[in-house]
Scaffold this active site. Structure first.
Site, PDB file in Angstrom:
ATOM      1  CE  LYS A  46       2.422   6.641  -6.647  1.00  0.00           C
ATOM      2  NZ  LYS A  46       1.760   7.579  -5.386  1.00  0.00           N
ATOM      3  CG  HIS A 101       9.652   6.153  -0.223  1.00  0.00           C
ATOM      4  ND1 HIS A 101       8.917   5.087  -0.501  1.00  0.00           N
ATOM      5  CD2 HIS A 101       8.932   7.273  -0.218  1.00  0.00           C
ATOM      6  CE1 HIS A 101       7.698   5.695  -0.455  1.00  0.00           C
ATOM      7  NE2 HIS A 101       7.547   6.789  -0.469  1.00  0.00           N
ATOM      8  CB  SER A 131       1.493   3.780  -9.658  1.00  0.00           C
ATOM      9  OG  SER A 131       1.135   4.535  -8.516  1.00  0.00           O
TER      10      SER A 131
HETATM   11  P1  A3P Z   1      -2.154   2.913  -8.381  1.00  0.00           P
HETATM   12  O1  A3P Z   1      -1.563   4.339  -8.931  1.00  0.00           O
HETATM   13  O2  A3P Z   1      -1.688   1.815  -9.404  1.00  0.00           O
HETATM   14  O3  A3P Z   1      -3.704   2.935  -8.191  1.00  0.00           O
HETATM   15  P2  A3P Z   1       2.373   4.539  -2.486  1.00  0.00           P
HETATM   16  O4  A3P Z   1       1.551   4.591  -1.386  1.00  0.00           O
HETATM   17  O5  A3P Z   1       3.502   3.984  -2.376  1.00  0.00           O
HETATM   18  O6  A3P Z   1       2.506   5.912  -3.088  1.00  0.00           O
HETATM   19  O7  A3P Z   1       1.490   3.637  -3.655  1.00  0.00           O
HETATM   20  C1  A3P Z   1       0.432   4.068  -4.373  1.00  0.00           C
HETATM   21  C2  A3P Z   1      -0.205   2.965  -5.054  1.00  0.00           C
HETATM   22  O8  A3P Z   1      -0.758   1.781  -4.088  1.00  0.00           O
HETATM   23  C3  A3P Z   1      -1.490   3.402  -5.936  1.00  0.00           C
HETATM   24  O9  A3P Z   1      -1.429   2.546  -6.896  1.00  0.00           O
HETATM   25  C4  A3P Z   1      -2.534   3.200  -5.012  1.00  0.00           C
HETATM   26  O10 A3P Z   1      -3.738   3.125  -5.517  1.00  0.00           O
HETATM   27  C5  A3P Z   1      -2.120   1.930  -4.182  1.00  0.00           C
HETATM   28  N1  A3P Z   1      -3.042   1.529  -3.163  1.00  0.00           N
HETATM   29  C6  A3P Z   1      -2.952   2.129  -1.970  1.00  0.00           C
HETATM   30  N2  A3P Z   1      -4.084   1.384  -1.362  1.00  0.00           N
HETATM   31  C7  A3P Z   1      -4.393   0.488  -1.810  1.00  0.00           C
HETATM   32  C8  A3P Z   1      -5.365  -0.577  -1.312  1.00  0.00           C
HETATM   33  N3  A3P Z   1      -5.846  -0.637  -0.222  1.00  0.00           N
HETATM   34  N4  A3P Z   1      -5.368  -1.569  -2.494  1.00  0.00           N
HETATM   35  C9  A3P Z   1      -4.864  -1.504  -3.455  1.00  0.00           C
HETATM   36  N5  A3P Z   1      -4.034  -0.575  -3.999  1.00  0.00           N
HETATM   37  C10 A3P Z   1      -3.729   0.452  -3.041  1.00  0.00           C
END
Ligand code: A3P
Length: 288
Positions: A46, A101, A131
């Site tokens: 996340k 990860h 998140s």
């Molecule tokens: P949120 O749940 O706070 O919106 P991961 O890919 O490590 O699982 O992380 C997911 C988080 O990264 C989510 O956060 C997601 O919305 C955010 N995320 C993914 N792409 C993004 C982008 N282009 N700009 C901003 N946040 C992004």
């Protein structure tokens, strides 16, 4: 608080979801042969993993949109430790990009002897927790998070996938990879994506023009990724990821924790995290 044996596997103490990982996939990662021109983005879950799965192919191939529009993110830039890797590894274009990860102490021997570069993406742990809380609600292969307060207990105790955030960050902070590692924050990327892309491109030695940087920034924006079926997990059956409960690309902002933490929760969270960031790595017992 105990963890669901049904949903999680423990690999040398590291907690991973069974749906996406197996003992074999983790052993496959241990035996994985890194090439010197491989690029690895490492994150605690996340922290912006799928964002890097969009950014890396574009930076590495000069802004060609084909991979992000034709290959699902989990095959385009696969996770080192997941079951998918063995299936797709032969199809990866060179230079290969992967995500992981894994804490540093779980990296395979070939990684340490190669010259592969690493981009470690950090995010405010309070926003990670928020998140992750929503992700646990929408992902059918993860334990129900319970209440926000209950989930905070699990998160702080490291009873979540990939363990404690503090252990992860410390392991990579102390990795002694010298100029092979670059640190960047999710917050910097949110604040100024083109500047972050320039930084990444310089680190990887990709000589990108300003025009290409702007094009990549546009295609890696939160909105563009929300609309990209190869990146928004809409190809995944709802039983595994139910976007009606919470979309994977949920808010994409820095500071959403302010809408979730009470002042007591903030004080407790800050106290535990700051104490642990100073102390030794506590819960990883990896001994390979
Ligand atoms: P949120 O749940 O706070 O919106 P991961 O890919 O490590 O699982 O992380 C997911 C988080 O990264 C989510 O956060 C997601 O919305 C955010 N995320 C993914 N792409 C993004 C982008 N282009 N700009 C901003 N946040 C992004």
């Amino acid at each position: 608080m105990s963890l669901s044996e049904e949903m999680y596997l423990r690999y040398h103490g590291l907690i991973v979801p069974k749906e996406t990982h197996s003992y074999e996939s983790l052993e496959f990662a241990q035996g994985f042969k890194f090439e010197d021109d491989d690029v690895l983005a490492v994150t605690y879950p996340k922290s912006g993993t799928i964002w890097m799965q969009e950014i890396l192919p574009l930076v590495l191939n000069g802004g060609d949109l084909t991979p992000i529009h034709t290959i699902p993110n989990w095959e385009r830039v696969p996770w080192l430790e997941e079951k998918q890797l063995a299936r797709v590894v032969a199809k990866l274009a060179s230079p290969r990009a992967l995500v992981s990860h894994l804490p540093y102490n779980f990296m395979p021997p070939s990684f340490c002897t190669s010259k592969a570069k690493v981009i470690y993406v950090m995010r405010n742990p309070k926003d990670i927790m928020v998140s992750s809380y929503y992700f646990h609600q929408m992902a059918g292969f993860l334990e129900d998070p319970g209440t926000f307060e209950e989930f905070m207990d699990k998160f702080l105790e490291g009873k979540v996938m990939f363990g404690k955030w503090t252990d992860h960050v410390k392991s990579w902070r102390n990795s002694e990879l010298g100029d092979r590692i670059m640190y960047i924050t999710y917050e910097e990327m949110v604040q100024d994506l083109p500047a972050s892309l320039r930084h990444i491109s310089d680190f990887l030695g990709c000589n990108l023009t300003e025009e290409v940087i702007q094009k990549i920034a546009e295609h890696c924006s939160f909105k563009s990724m929300q609309n990209n079926n190869m990146s928004n997990f809409s190809l995944i059956p709802k039983v595994y990821m139910d976007s009606d409960k919470s979309p994977f690309l949920r808010k994409g902002i820095a500071g959403d924790w302010k809408n979730h933490f009470s002042s007591e929760q903030l004080a407790r969270f800050t106290s535990v995290i700051s104490k642990e960031l100073e102390g030794p790595i506590s819960c990883l017992t990896h001994d390979i």
